[in-house]
Design a protein around this motif. Structure first.
Motif, PDB file in Angstrom:
ATOM      1  N   LYS A 130      82.965 -10.819  30.539  1.00 33.09           N
ATOM      2  CA  LYS A 130      82.491 -11.763  31.541  1.00 33.09           C
ATOM      3  C   LYS A 130      82.215 -11.092  32.881  1.00 33.09           C
ATOM      4  O   LYS A 130      81.361 -11.529  33.639  1.00 33.09           O
ATOM      5  CB  LYS A 130      83.528 -12.862  31.745  1.00 33.09           C
TER       6      LYS A 130
ATOM      7  N   SER B 244      81.246  -7.640  34.901  1.00 33.06           N
ATOM      8  CA  SER B 244      80.664  -6.318  34.704  1.00 33.06           C
ATOM      9  C   SER B 244      81.642  -5.239  35.147  1.00 33.06           C
ATOM     10  O   SER B 244      82.236  -5.319  36.223  1.00 33.06           O
ATOM     11  CB  SER B 244      79.366  -6.191  35.506  1.00 33.06           C
TER      12      SER B 244
ATOM     13  N   ASP C 236      79.833  -6.126  43.765  1.00 33.33           N
ATOM     14  CA  ASP C 236      79.222  -7.367  43.297  1.00 33.33           C
ATOM     15  C   ASP C 236      78.675  -8.180  44.463  1.00 33.33           C
ATOM     16  O   ASP C 236      77.723  -8.948  44.293  1.00 33.33           O
ATOM     17  CB  ASP C 236      80.259  -8.201  42.551  1.00 33.33           C
TER      18      ASP C 236
ATOM     19  N   LYS D 156      69.339  -7.206  43.499  1.00 29.93           N
ATOM     20  CA  LYS D 156      69.675  -8.486  42.879  1.00 29.93           C
ATOM     21  C   LYS D 156      71.189  -8.689  42.840  1.00 29.93           C
ATOM     22  O   LYS D 156      71.773  -9.092  41.834  1.00 29.93           O
ATOM     23  CB  LYS D 156      69.055  -8.588  41.479  1.00 29.93           C
ATOM     24  N   LYS D 157      71.798  -8.401  43.991  1.00 33.79           N
ATOM     25  CA  LYS D 157      73.237  -8.568  44.182  1.00 33.79           C
ATOM     26  C   LYS D 157      73.473  -9.473  45.385  1.00 33.79           C
ATOM     27  O   LYS D 157      72.660  -9.528  46.324  1.00 33.79           O
ATOM     28  CB  LYS D 157      73.906  -7.212  44.428  1.00 33.79           C
TER      29      LYS D 157
ATOM     30  N   TYR E 287      69.427 -13.995  47.237  1.00 32.22           N
ATOM     31  CA  TYR E 287      70.715 -13.315  47.091  1.00 32.22           C
ATOM     32  C   TYR E 287      71.542 -13.308  48.377  1.00 32.22           C
ATOM     33  O   TYR E 287      72.689 -12.868  48.375  1.00 32.22           O
ATOM     34  CB  TYR E 287      70.480 -11.870  46.615  1.00 32.22           C
TER      35      TYR E 287
ATOM     36  N   THR F 189      81.598 -15.715  35.275  1.00 30.01           N
ATOM     37  CA  THR F 189      80.915 -14.428  35.253  1.00 30.01           C
ATOM     38  C   THR F 189      80.606 -14.004  36.686  1.00 30.01           C
ATOM     39  O   THR F 189      80.623 -14.838  37.598  1.00 30.01           O
ATOM     40  CB  THR F 189      79.593 -14.522  34.465  1.00 30.01           C
ATOM     41  N   ASP F 190      80.320 -12.702  36.863  1.00 29.43           N
ATOM     42  CA  ASP F 190      79.897 -12.224  38.183  1.00 29.43           C
ATOM     43  C   ASP F 190      78.392 -12.040  38.261  1.00 29.43           C
ATOM     44  O   ASP F 190      77.890 -11.485  39.241  1.00 29.43           O
ATOM     45  CB  ASP F 190      80.607 -10.915  38.531  1.00 29.43           C
ATOM     46  N   LYS F 191      77.659 -12.510  37.263  1.00 32.09           N
ATOM     47  CA  LYS F 191      76.204 -12.410  37.327  1.00 32.09           C
ATOM     48  C   LYS F 191      75.695 -13.207  38.526  1.00 32.09           C
ATOM     49  O   LYS F 191      76.000 -14.394  38.679  1.00 32.09           O
ATOM     50  CB  LYS F 191      75.572 -12.931  36.039  1.00 32.09           C
TER      51      LYS F 191
ATOM     52  N   SER G 199      74.072 -16.698  38.100  1.00 27.10           N
ATOM     53  CA  SER G 199      75.013 -17.733  37.669  1.00 27.10           C
ATOM     54  C   SER G 199      75.922 -18.170  38.810  1.00 27.10           C
ATOM     55  O   SER G 199      76.216 -19.359  38.970  1.00 27.10           O
ATOM     56  CB  SER G 199      75.858 -17.215  36.497  1.00 27.10           C
TER      57      SER G 199
END
Length: 415
Positions: A32, A34, A110, A132-133, A153, A339-341, A344
């Protein structure tokens, strides 16, 4: 054969369970998260004019948020592994760009937090979009972060120049300060402050008789302070739009050159408790200003500030309080998203209501990622009015969230 099939089915079931929980079981992060952990980067001024209002105190605030998250969720946390890293951007956009890339690419950040100095903040915003962070700014005032430079972002958490101008500029003008002379640091923050203060003053029935950019950083403002009383028409108000150590130099030299005695009173665009301490409450007593938060606002604020003080030895500024608020909201969003995406996590954050010790009656505005919250018109107490060391600020009135910030900019397109 039957025994091998049974064992194979059992192994597959265990594998499925571990995949659902994340390899390593609850709290480990696993698939979940990264890299199996969260990394929170604090990019700040560790050595310059903004080190007191942000600096290591910002790092401590983010660390407090990480510690509190782990305690709150225990084994139910998406991950217990959270690293907090820091870097000094030296108030230079090119250094901020390099450090942000280093944090995101090599150190696996992240999310990045803090980033005082508007030019540096805008540089990091660009890097966040490229990588994209996620990026949570608490230290910069430029409205461009949620305006023409906005992206999907970046979140602007604490304050902006519109909030400051439409609090202080409007109030001081309505109280009789009709003619203004503005001095502002010659970089993105100061330019944006001047651009917002001018219409706020004019909208309240005043006018700006002159405005001058000043070097950044600087320890000599004599040219501008000596000029103020000689202008025609003479200004009622000197609007000092500097911040941090630069503001301290302006105020000390304003006092040294006795500009007030020449009929020009002082108004300050951005003031932190660390500035009041550096300058002296006696020199600022009665000064009106607009703030996102102050530590002695109420019991909730005091409770968090006292925790912070035990850890750092100092009372917090609103930038540091906002770092805790932003980091906490980020971690809660990660927990909910599982998750850390970044995409999301953003889905959870966008439109999220907030009501913590810092952000009151607040919403993470989905249209531009500006956090809209109550702000405060305040004034500096005289030393005789303080109830304890560091008690500098008195609430004049609360500015409701809907009035404190501008509507979303038509120039902002998050996609």
């Amino acid at each position: 054969m039957k025994r091998r099939l049974t064992m194979g089915v059992a192994a597959a079931a265990v594998g499925t369970l571990l995949a659902a929980c994340g390899a390593g079981g609850p709290g480990s992060g696993g698939g979940k998260i990264s890299g199996g952990k969260l990394t929170l980067g604090v990019l700040t001024d560790l050595s310059g004019v903004y080190a007191d209002l942000a600096g290591n105190g910002a790092v401590a605030a983010v660390q407090m948020a990480a510690d509190d998250y782990r305690k709150k969720y225990g084994d139910k946390a998406v991950t217990q592994k959270i690293d907090v890293i820091k870097a000094d951007h030296q108030n230079k956009p090119e250094v901020a760009n390099t450090q942000a890339r280093e944090m995101y690419e090599r150190k696996g950040a992240d999310a990045i937090f803090d980033v005082p100095t508007s030019s540096a903040a805008l540089a990091v915003e660009t890097v966040a979009a490229q990588q994209k962070k996620l990026y949570f700014n608490t230290g910069a005032a430029t409205t461009e972060l949620a305006g023409k430079s906005c992206n999907a972002y970046t979140y602007e958490w604490a304050y902006d120049s519109y909030m400051l101008a439409h609090g202080t500029g409007t109030q001081v003008t309505q109280q009789g300060g009709k003619n203004w002379y503005l001095i502002y640091p010659d970089y993105a923050f100061g330019q944006d402050m001047q651009a917002k203060f001018t219409p706020a003053i004019e909208g309240a029935g005043g006018r700006v008789v002159a405005k001058d950019p000043t070097p950044f950083p600087s320890d000599n403002y004599s040219t501008f302070l000596l000029k103020a009383p000689t202008l025609n028409p003479k200004p009622d108000v000197l609007g000092a739009l500097q911040a941090g150590g630069d503001l301290a130099n302006v105020v000390k030299q304003y006092d040294q050159f006795k500009v007030k005695d020449k009929g020009v009173k002082l108004a300050i665009g951005l003031l932190f408790d660390s500035d009041i301490k550096a300058i002296g409450a006696d020199k600022l007593a009665g000064t009106m200003f607009t703030t996102a938060w102050f530590w002695n606002l109420d019991d909730r604020s005091r409770a968090w500030a006292q925790r912070f003080q035990k850890i750092t030895g100092k009372l917090p500024t609103f930038d540091q309080a906002a770092d805790y608020s932003a980091a906490t909201a980020y971690l809660e969003a990660v927990q909910k998203a599982g998750t850390d995406k970044a995409a999301s996590v953003s889905k959870v954050l966008d439109g999220m209501p907030l009501d913590d010790f810092f952000a009151r009656n607040a919403t993470v505005r989905a249209a531009d990622h500006r956090v809209v919250h109550d702000a405060y018109l305040a004034k500096v107490k005289a030393p005789s009015e303080a109830t304890q060391d560091g008690d500098y600020t008195e609430l004049v009135r609360t500015i409701p969230a809907a009035q404190a910030f501008d509507k979303p900019s038509p120039d902002c397109h998050l996609g």
